[in-house]
Design an enzyme around this catalytic site. Structure first.
Site, short mmCIF file in Angstrom:
data_model
loop_
_atom_site.label_atom_id
_atom_site.label_comp_id
_atom_site.label_asym_id
_atom_site.label_seq_id
_atom_site.Cartn_x
_atom_site.Cartn_y
_atom_site.Cartn_z
CG ASP A 35 11.80 3.52 -13.62
OD1 ASP A 35 12.11 4.79 -13.74
OD2 ASP A 35 12.46 2.58 -13.10
CG ASP A 52 8.59 -0.19 -14.33
OD1 ASP A 52 7.96 0.68 -13.49
OD2 ASP A 52 9.61 -0.41 -14.43
CD GLU A 104 10.67 3.26 -9.05
OE1 GLU A 104 9.86 3.98 -9.85
OE2 GLU A 104 10.52 1.88 -9.27
CG ASP A 158 8.30 -3.30 -9.83
OD1 ASP A 158 7.09 -3.76 -9.46
OD2 ASP A 158 9.33 -3.63 -10.03
#
Ligand code: 0RA
Length: 643
Positions: A508, A510, A435, A512
């Site tokens: 990541d 998280d 990403e 998102d």
């Protein structure tokens, strides 16, 4: 109901030839358990339960049993109790032993002998209860029959007692209770997966109308589920469609029985573009379809075309609806039962029996024509839906021709963003889908460029659940993925052209990241399921924290690991750093934690149950935002560990 079985002791000394044969059989099972139950990991452990439950399901299919209770006890031993006839306690003519002892000690003897009608038997591979017995350090059986209770105990398959009467019961109280403790020297784990078992029991209940399956998990906090479906596979289809909008109120239901086989089909259209079809033979899922599925598809295409012509919805020079057209938005369950199923293919998940094709075809053909004649408005809706599908397919074909002419989807024209590897053997190659450009940059610097390729994706890819084939191809990120994989797409998809043995999604740690990961999973699940089915798709696990103590650095992958760590190391001089994104790690750190095959943790994505996955993606991608948010933050991903 449960008794504690004794430890193994020496078998009785007066061997007969039959006895020796039995012991040799059980010994073979213990020497090579994998040959009989596939593996000795969790899957094998589950297999034991299915073998025993299948006997009760057979009894239910024969009309003698309507309840089975499965209990997993805290120590990993299991009890399966049914209210069938009870395994016969009388002497078995061939073995000279009681039928109980025969079923529990002679290989391949589970419920397969004895008379009357066409005998259908479930059983994943039908190896029988004796295999479970051989692989259990202890087993005890209780049979209630003709007003008496009978019991016998075994250790590693060897009888420890005679089958003996141990009390009275009511005349009409019949059934079998089998309790076993899997042998810990055989199995790598005694940890059962509740959800996976629930899934299979639910499926069994759908396929055995009228059977109540109760599942009790006494481990930990405890958990319990019961399944009973009065309308069998019709309820199954309603369940498949419950998050979708059906085109007609009730599933179309077909049931047909001959001397040697029975056919049951239920199907219902919904407004979506996908097809969900589950097929079974003798309650065993036939993932690769087979003659029953072919028969169904042939009938569906033929009858809908015939009707559309007769009703003049299709004009003289309109082409016929194709199989793909009439299956768009279809949810379908096919269940056949037959006495001698032939399972074919490498994984034995395709039904071979040629006679079943015609049987399903004529049964579905007759029932569907009648339904269409009697319900012209339903007929109209289904055919309109198929016509829309035909038009969309034509548009998609044009879009694909266009991009293909430009060579966009071909491996020879790799995307500019791809940092490819030098290795040419696809088996050894890995593609990291990363990403963002900055994380992509770190990954490119960190990787082993001999066999690790990196493809950075910019921002979010589109929401694939809502997109159709033609829209997908307008998206550059998607085109880059397809091109890098080399497999082609849609009707041209060819798994043998896959350029990487491992495709690793690296986002990541998280919310998102979880969202992008989900979008990618959805893309693969919807449009390239073979990539998942063949075990090529993985998820990378970058660490959340690094903890430095003196010269030692420890990587921690989640908050639980952090808590554990600080429980053990409460001294000073420890510094902790939280990584927010992959881009924050330097190349060396990224290599150490996430790319280096020696240390990294990869989760293999397994669609072990397409139904669960389907629900997952519907929750994640549907129109309601709240359940999606909740789901992403709590589950993040459903995948199994593969280090
Ligand atoms: C009838 C005959 C036989 C077994 C059973 C019923 C039977 C077996 C099991 C196993 C668990 N629950 C059960 N309930 C009934 C003997 C085999 C045969 O002759 O088919």
């Amino acid at each position: 109901m449960t008794t504690t079985a004794p430890r193994a002791s020496k078998p009785a000394s007066n061997y007969t030839a039959d006895n020796i044969q039995v012991l040799e059989g059980l010994e073979a099972v213990r020497r090579r358990p994998g040959m009989y139950i596939g593996s000795t990991d969790q899957r094998g452990l589950h297999h034991l339960i299915f073998e025993i439950v299948d006997n009760a399901v057979d009894e239910a299919m024969a009309g003698y049993c309507d309840k089975v209770i499965i209990t997993i006890h805290p120590e990993g031993d299991v009890t399966v109790a049914d209210n069938g006839r009870g395994i016969p306690v009388g002497k078995h003519s061939k073995t000279g032993l009681s039928a109980v002892e025969t079923v529990l000690t002679v290989l391949h003897a589970g419920g397969k002998f004895g008379g009357g009608g066409y005998k259908v038997s479930g059983g994943l591979h039908g190896v029988g209860a004796s295999v479970v017995n051989a692989l259990s350090e202890a087993m005890d059986v209780e049979v209630r029959q003709d007003g008496a209770r009978w019991t016998q105990t075994y250790a590693r398959g060897v009888p420890q007692t005679e089958l003996k009467k141990s009390g009275k019961v009511a005349k009409d109280d019949t059934g079998t209770i089998i309790h076993w403790a899997p042998d810990p020297t055989v199995f790598e784990t005694l940890d059962y997966d509740f959800d996976m078992l629930v899934q299979r029991f639910r499926e069994m209940a759908y396929l055995t109308r009228g059977l109540m399956i109760q599942f009790i998990d006494e481990r930990g906090e405890g958990n319990e589920r019961s399944f009973y479906f009065d309308s069998g596979i019709q309820a199954f289809v309603r369940q498949l469609n419950r998050t979708k909008n059906p085109l007609h109120a009730d599933p179309i239901y077909v049931s047909h029985e001959t001397e040697d086989a029975s056919v049951e089909v239920a199907f219902q259209y919904n407004e979506s573009f996908g097809e969900i079809l589950y097929s079974f033979a003798n309650v065993i899922k036939t993932i690769d379809g087979g003659s029953h599925v072919t028969g169904f598809r042939t009938a569906l295409t033929r009858v809908l075309n015939d009707y559309a012509r007769k009703a003049k919805i299709l004009k003289d020079n309109d082409p016929n609806l194709t199989g793909d057209d009439v299956r768009e938005g279809l949810a379908c369950v096919i269940s056949v039962k037959l006495s001698e199923p032939q399972f074919e293919g490498q994984t034995k998940t395709r039904l071979g029996n040629p006679e079943i094709k015609g049987l399903v075809e004529s049964a579905v053909g007759n029932a569907l024509s009648q339904t269409l004649e009697e319900n012209p408005s339903i007929a109209r809706r289904i055919i309109d839906k198929s016509l829309t599908a035909a038009r969309a397919r034509e548009a998609a074909r044009k879009a694909r021709d266009l991009v293909q002419r430009k060579g966009v989807l071909e491996g020879s024209n790799l995307p500019g963003k791809l940092a490819d590897c030098s290795e040419t053997d696809p088996e050894k190659c890995e593609l990291y889908i990363v990403e963002g450009d900055s994380a992509g940059g770190s990954a490119k610097a960190a990787r082993d460029r001999r066999n690790q390729a990196v493809l950075p994706l910019r921002g979010k890819i589109l929401n694939v659940e809502k997109s159709r084939l033609d829209k997908m191809l307008e998206n550059e990120q998607i085109r880059n993925i397809i091109t890098a994989l080399g497999t082609g797409f849609g009707e041209d998809f060819d798994i043998s052209k896959l350029r990487y043995g491992k495709i690793v999604i690296m986002t990541d740690a998280d919310v998102d990241g979880a969202h992008i990961r989900t979008l990618l999973l959805t893309f693969f699940y919807r449009f390239m399921p073979e990539v998942i089915e063949h075990g090529h798709l993985f998820i990378a696990q970058p660490p959340l924290y690094s903890v430095t103590r003196g010269r030692n650095t420890t990587w921690l992958f989640d908050d639980r690991a952090r808590e554990e760590y600080f429980k053990d190391h409460s001294d000073k001089g420890v510094s902790i750093q939280r990584y927010k994104g992959l881009g924050e790690m330097n190349a060396e750190q990224l290599w150490d934690t996430t790319l280096n095959p020696e240390n990294r943790m990869l989760l293999r994505v397994e669609v072990y149950d397409a139904e669960v996955a389907d629900e997952l993606f519907n929750t994640l991608m549907g129109d309601e935002v709240a359940p999606r948010k909740k789901f992403i933050t709590t589950h993040a991903l459903e995948a199994r560990l593969d280090i």
